[in-house]
Write an enzyme that holds these catalytic residues in place. Sequence first.
Site, PDB file in Angstrom:
ATOM      1  CE  LYS A  92      -3.954   1.596   2.737  1.00  0.00           C
ATOM      2  NZ  LYS A  92      -4.757   1.440   4.171  1.00  0.00           N
ATOM      3  CB  SER A 112      -7.724   3.229   3.163  1.00  0.00           C
ATOM      4  OG  SER A 112      -7.071   2.666   4.105  1.00  0.00           O
ATOM      5  CB  SER A 118      -8.358   0.138   6.026  1.00  0.00           C
ATOM      6  OG  SER A 118      -8.724   1.366   6.254  1.00  0.00           O
TER       7      SER A 118
END
Length: 473
Positions: free
Chosen positions: A83, A159, A183
Amino acid sequence: MSRQDALWAMTAAAQAAAVRGGEVSALELVDSHLERIAEVNPRVNAITQLLAERARTSAAHLDRRRAAGEDPGPLAGVPFTVKETTAVEGVPTTLGLARFRDLVAPADAPPVARLRAAGAVPVGHSNMPTLVLAGMHTRSELFGDTANPWDRGRTPGGSSGGDAVAVATGMAALGLGNDSGGSVRIPAAFCGVTGLKPTTGRFPADHRVLGPDDPGPASQMLVTDGPLARTVADLRLAYEALAGTDPRDPRAVPVPLYGEPLPGPVRVAVVTDPGGRGVHPTVRGAVTAAADALREAGYDVREVADVPRLDEALQAYGRITMTEFAPTWPAVRALLGDGADRYIRMAMEKTPPVSAAELTRLMGTWLGIRRSWAQFLDDYPLLLGPVFTEPPVEPGLESRDEAGRERVSDGMRLCTVTSFVGVPAVAVPTGTVDGLPCGVQVIARAFREDLCLAAAQEIEDRLGVLTPLDPRP
């Protein structure tokens, strides 16, 4: 399917076994994934910074080590994404923001270093909402929108949405995201893969990106790095590689990976509608299917009224996080810009910061809620419930207006409270309905990720694996 194509479709465990056994080289494995990325990523926009030559160099080095008789590691050659929040040495950690496009990381973050030490190979950074703050949908200022490969009209979640999409479509065998309220678990559920939110303190981390200072207590306690994978067995391999201690993170504790076996059938509490706020029939069906699978596997599955102190926990979570965040909000809002600031702005308007005295009281409330959950999980070592109380929603719903924000906040409520409590959870698919994946989460006592993984494996054994898949138009 050609030999090269077949490699990317294999599980991470099978990929590593093939490299360890000399059936394929790590370089062949990485090249297979790079070809898959070239084919698929233009259609979903999940991988943001492709590390093709770096990955090929790392794979070739691993092949030389293996040829010299060295152990290439339990994840030998397995490609993974990282990420955009998490540092990869020599690569910008952009957080999806154009202003940070040159923020080159001096070293790997601890979880990246641990996966590398196990033999895994990073192949790229993955997309996320700008600064992790623009909403649940994976859309960043620097890289744009990521598409859900099942249906472009639905969000992939976030996310850690880029990682979920990369794993679901076979561009990487593993993804490394993070989770402070869903997330990892929400994009796993929305994309039909598995995801692990570990116990606070299980994996070492270092979330300092913009300078030498650590974040405040809420960020320190709530944010946990976690892996995504296509199968529970692959998730287990990542868990074993990521757990441990590191001098860069004094929070990480040396707890055994696997706890003592529990006597008798393990009791599972089932809560289909946390807080009684409503749940979509599709999600209710997913929880029922998972409960039936666990019952068939010999678990003592029982419906219970609710989880402990849900509304109180959600209120405390909001007040503590918004109070900690308030001093930096003017600067962050300027970075986010008009539109991208809507999600946090609406949250700030609903939950203004509290006084120092009230914050002190809330820290006590936080501990009390954790105690209530510890007592609940002492009676029921496992809790089964929804990841999100609706099927995947449309992109950007949470930032559209107050009603949309409330709907998304309500949908993720069991994720939020379990992050607040700091206990582990595994998201696992249960099948598809109307062409969209469904899933549940299995939650356990602190530091009993092994119980979550074992139960999730039983669910997967009975309900199947959904990915990899080709993106749908």
